[in-house]
Design a protein around this motif. Structure first.
Motif, PDB file in Angstrom:
ATOM      1  N   HIS A  20      16.129 -10.627 -25.170  1.00  0.00           N
ATOM      2  CA  HIS A  20      16.442  -9.339 -25.088  1.00  0.00           C
ATOM      3  C   HIS A  20      15.578  -8.281 -24.527  1.00  0.00           C
ATOM      4  O   HIS A  20      14.474  -8.216 -24.732  1.00  0.00           O
ATOM      5  CB  HIS A  20      16.926  -8.744 -26.468  1.00  0.00           C
ATOM      6  CG  HIS A  20      17.882  -9.982 -27.236  1.00  0.00           C
ATOM      7  ND1 HIS A  20      19.278  -9.796 -26.758  1.00  0.00           N
ATOM      8  CD2 HIS A  20      17.717 -10.625 -28.040  1.00  0.00           C
ATOM      9  CE1 HIS A  20      19.972 -10.421 -27.558  1.00  0.00           C
ATOM     10  NE2 HIS A  20      18.929 -11.022 -28.264  1.00  0.00           N
ATOM     11  N   VAL A  21      16.025  -7.533 -23.467  1.00  0.00           N
ATOM     12  CA  VAL A  21      14.784  -6.755 -22.751  1.00  0.00           C
ATOM     13  C   VAL A  21      15.439  -5.302 -22.739  1.00  0.00           C
ATOM     14  O   VAL A  21      16.613  -5.242 -22.250  1.00  0.00           O
ATOM     15  CB  VAL A  21      14.356  -7.350 -21.668  1.00  0.00           C
ATOM     16  CG1 VAL A  21      13.594  -6.391 -20.637  1.00  0.00           C
ATOM     17  CG2 VAL A  21      13.954  -8.788 -21.468  1.00  0.00           C
ATOM     18  N   GLY A  22      14.438  -4.396 -22.852  1.00  0.00           N
ATOM     19  CA  GLY A  22      15.154  -2.974 -22.597  1.00  0.00           C
ATOM     20  C   GLY A  22      14.658  -2.271 -21.367  1.00  0.00           C
ATOM     21  O   GLY A  22      14.171  -3.033 -20.632  1.00  0.00           O
ATOM     22  N   GLU A  23      15.437  -1.302 -21.143  1.00  0.00           N
ATOM     23  CA  GLU A  23      15.020  -0.406 -19.639  1.00  0.00           C
ATOM     24  C   GLU A  23      13.492  -0.176 -19.550  1.00  0.00           C
ATOM     25  O   GLU A  23      12.583  -0.037 -20.452  1.00  0.00           O
ATOM     26  CB  GLU A  23      15.651   0.803 -19.711  1.00  0.00           C
ATOM     27  CG  GLU A  23      17.141   1.011 -19.900  1.00  0.00           C
ATOM     28  CD  GLU A  23      17.866   0.558 -18.578  1.00  0.00           C
ATOM     29  OE1 GLU A  23      16.952   0.795 -17.412  1.00  0.00           O
ATOM     30  OE2 GLU A  23      19.095   0.487 -18.409  1.00  0.00           O
ATOM     31  N   PRO A  24      13.172  -0.466 -18.217  1.00  0.00           N
ATOM     32  CA  PRO A  24      11.776  -0.284 -17.851  1.00  0.00           C
ATOM     33  C   PRO A  24      11.320   1.191 -18.048  1.00  0.00           C
ATOM     34  O   PRO A  24      12.381   2.038 -17.879  1.00  0.00           O
ATOM     35  CB  PRO A  24      11.590  -0.620 -16.674  1.00  0.00           C
ATOM     36  CG  PRO A  24      13.019  -0.677 -15.921  1.00  0.00           C
ATOM     37  CD  PRO A  24      14.022  -0.796 -17.320  1.00  0.00           C
ATOM     38  N   LEU A  25      10.065   1.504 -18.475  1.00  0.00           N
ATOM     39  CA  LEU A  25       9.609   2.834 -18.498  1.00  0.00           C
ATOM     40  C   LEU A  25       8.321   2.938 -17.506  1.00  0.00           C
ATOM     41  O   LEU A  25       7.268   1.916 -17.908  1.00  0.00           O
ATOM     42  CB  LEU A  25       9.149   3.078 -19.934  1.00  0.00           C
ATOM     43  CG  LEU A  25       8.167   4.390 -20.168  1.00  0.00           C
ATOM     44  CD1 LEU A  25       9.278   5.565 -19.782  1.00  0.00           C
ATOM     45  CD2 LEU A  25       7.846   4.455 -21.633  1.00  0.00           C
ATOM     46  N   THR A  26       8.204   3.571 -16.563  1.00  0.00           N
ATOM     47  CA  THR A  26       7.226   3.418 -15.669  1.00  0.00           C
ATOM     48  C   THR A  26       5.862   4.422 -16.291  1.00  0.00           C
ATOM     49  O   THR A  26       6.176   5.468 -16.779  1.00  0.00           O
ATOM     50  CB  THR A  26       7.317   4.260 -14.420  1.00  0.00           C
ATOM     51  OG1 THR A  26       8.448   3.387 -13.761  1.00  0.00           O
ATOM     52  CG2 THR A  26       6.319   3.992 -13.556  1.00  0.00           C
ATOM     53  N   VAL A  27       4.891   3.828 -16.650  1.00  0.00           N
ATOM     54  CA  VAL A  27       3.591   4.407 -17.579  1.00  0.00           C
ATOM     55  C   VAL A  27       2.561   4.778 -16.289  1.00  0.00           C
ATOM     56  O   VAL A  27       1.770   5.270 -16.834  1.00  0.00           O
ATOM     57  CB  VAL A  27       3.152   3.528 -18.525  1.00  0.00           C
ATOM     58  CG1 VAL A  27       4.348   3.664 -19.504  1.00  0.00           C
ATOM     59  CG2 VAL A  27       2.687   1.897 -18.100  1.00  0.00           C
ATOM     60  N   ALA A  80       6.460  -0.587 -18.491  1.00  0.00           N
ATOM     61  CA  ALA A  80       6.482  -0.963 -20.226  1.00  0.00           C
ATOM     62  C   ALA A  80       7.966  -1.103 -20.561  1.00  0.00           C
ATOM     63  O   ALA A  80       8.934  -0.520 -19.915  1.00  0.00           O
ATOM     64  CB  ALA A  80       5.935   0.103 -21.082  1.00  0.00           C
ATOM     65  N   ARG A  81       8.370  -2.268 -21.417  1.00  0.00           N
ATOM     66  CA  ARG A  81       9.553  -2.558 -21.716  1.00  0.00           C
ATOM     67  C   ARG A  81       9.629  -3.408 -23.074  1.00  0.00           C
ATOM     68  O   ARG A  81       8.573  -3.625 -23.350  1.00  0.00           O
ATOM     69  CB  ARG A  81      10.245  -3.309 -20.817  1.00  0.00           C
ATOM     70  CG  ARG A  81      10.166  -3.372 -19.634  1.00  0.00           C
ATOM     71  CD  ARG A  81      10.869  -4.486 -18.879  1.00  0.00           C
ATOM     72  NE  ARG A  81      12.223  -4.425 -18.672  1.00  0.00           N
ATOM     73  CZ  ARG A  81      13.062  -4.645 -17.648  1.00  0.00           C
ATOM     74  NH1 ARG A  81      12.595  -4.557 -16.709  1.00  0.00           N
ATOM     75  NH2 ARG A  81      14.406  -4.611 -17.989  1.00  0.00           N
ATOM     76  N   LEU A  82      10.697  -2.838 -24.004  1.00  0.00           N
ATOM     77  CA  LEU A  82      10.713  -3.764 -25.141  1.00  0.00           C
ATOM     78  C   LEU A  82      11.247  -5.134 -24.777  1.00  0.00           C
ATOM     79  O   LEU A  82      12.130  -5.083 -23.849  1.00  0.00           O
ATOM     80  CB  LEU A  82      11.636  -3.043 -25.960  1.00  0.00           C
ATOM     81  CG  LEU A  82      11.343  -1.685 -26.744  1.00  0.00           C
ATOM     82  CD1 LEU A  82      12.590  -1.190 -27.724  1.00  0.00           C
ATOM     83  CD2 LEU A  82      10.287  -2.169 -27.936  1.00  0.00           C
ATOM     84  N   GLY A  83      10.827  -6.110 -25.634  1.00  0.00           N
ATOM     85  CA  GLY A  83      11.340  -7.316 -25.481  1.00  0.00           C
ATOM     86  C   GLY A  83      11.388  -8.148 -26.727  1.00  0.00           C
ATOM     87  O   GLY A  83      10.473  -7.807 -27.827  1.00  0.00           O
ATOM     88  N   VAL A 118       6.321  -4.856 -27.174  1.00  0.00           N
ATOM     89  CA  VAL A 118       6.044  -4.069 -25.863  1.00  0.00           C
ATOM     90  C   VAL A 118       5.455  -4.556 -24.830  1.00  0.00           C
ATOM     91  O   VAL A 118       4.296  -4.973 -25.060  1.00  0.00           O
ATOM     92  CB  VAL A 118       5.404  -2.580 -26.455  1.00  0.00           C
ATOM     93  CG1 VAL A 118       5.648  -1.636 -24.976  1.00  0.00           C
ATOM     94  CG2 VAL A 118       6.389  -1.697 -27.374  1.00  0.00           C
ATOM     95  N   LEU A 119       6.110  -4.950 -23.933  1.00  0.00           N
ATOM     96  CA  LEU A 119       5.434  -5.560 -22.824  1.00  0.00           C
ATOM     97  C   LEU A 119       4.885  -4.294 -21.837  1.00  0.00           C
ATOM     98  O   LEU A 119       5.686  -3.606 -21.136  1.00  0.00           O
ATOM     99  CB  LEU A 119       6.471  -6.483 -21.771  1.00  0.00           C
ATOM    100  CG  LEU A 119       7.321  -7.382 -23.002  1.00  0.00           C
ATOM    101  CD1 LEU A 119       8.347  -8.033 -22.269  1.00  0.00           C
ATOM    102  CD2 LEU A 119       6.150  -8.389 -23.318  1.00  0.00           C
ATOM    103  N   VAL A 120       3.743  -4.292 -21.387  1.00  0.00           N
ATOM    104  CA  VAL A 120       2.954  -3.437 -20.616  1.00  0.00           C
ATOM    105  C   VAL A 120       2.276  -3.982 -19.555  1.00  0.00           C
ATOM    106  O   VAL A 120       1.215  -4.712 -19.587  1.00  0.00           O
ATOM    107  CB  VAL A 120       1.876  -2.575 -21.350  1.00  0.00           C
ATOM    108  CG1 VAL A 120       1.262  -1.307 -20.431  1.00  0.00           C
ATOM    109  CG2 VAL A 120       2.545  -1.891 -22.538  1.00  0.00           C
ATOM    110  N   GLY A 121       3.016  -4.020 -18.338  1.00  0.00           N
ATOM    111  CA  GLY A 121       2.578  -4.949 -17.288  1.00  0.00           C
ATOM    112  C   GLY A 121       2.619  -6.154 -17.668  1.00  0.00           C
ATOM    113  O   GLY A 121       3.620  -6.842 -18.045  1.00  0.00           O
ATOM    114  N   GLY A 122       1.570  -7.071 -17.645  1.00  0.00           N
ATOM    115  CA  GLY A 122       1.728  -8.223 -17.801  1.00  0.00           C
ATOM    116  C   GLY A 122       1.228  -8.642 -19.280  1.00  0.00           C
ATOM    117  O   GLY A 122       0.741  -9.756 -19.736  1.00  0.00           O
TER     118      GLY A 122
END
Length: 101
Positions: free
Chosen positions: A38-45, A51-54, A69-73
């Motif tokens: 499950h992945v959320g909408e991307p948020l440009t930081v 960043a996205r929820l996963g 929270v996935l931030v970049g890699g």
């Protein structure tokens, strides 16, 4: 499992899956474990950094991995992401203060 998860039917997927309300994944497209993600909408930081929820939920056992929270890699726990956010806010607050002579 957290209280934010609920059953929701995704477009194009005939069966119901356990899915958090923030998920934007089109389930039923992938086979096996990839369909459990499950992945959320991307948020440009920052430019080029999102960043996205996963998280993943095994449909057979209900075992949950995440959310993260996935931030970049980089994969962060929710606590790590909150600490990073607080540190950035503090950094910005400090930088906005009076300058030294």
């Amino acid at each position: 499992m957290t209280g934010t998860e609920r059953h929701r039917q995704h477009p194009g997927h005939g069966t119901r899956r356990l899915c958090p309300p923030w998920c934007v994944t089109g389930h039923g497209v992938h086979l096996g474990e990839e369909d459990w993600v499950h992945v959320g909408e991307p948020l440009t930081v920052a430019p080029g950094v999102v960043a996205r929820l996963g998280m993943s939920v095994d449909p057979g056992t209900g075992a949950v991995d995440g959310p993260y929270v996935l931030v970049g890699g980089t994969e962060c726990t929710l606590a790590q992401a909150a600490a990073l956010g607080a540190a950035l806010v503090e950094l910005a607050r400090t930088g906005a203060g009076p300058t030294r002579p």
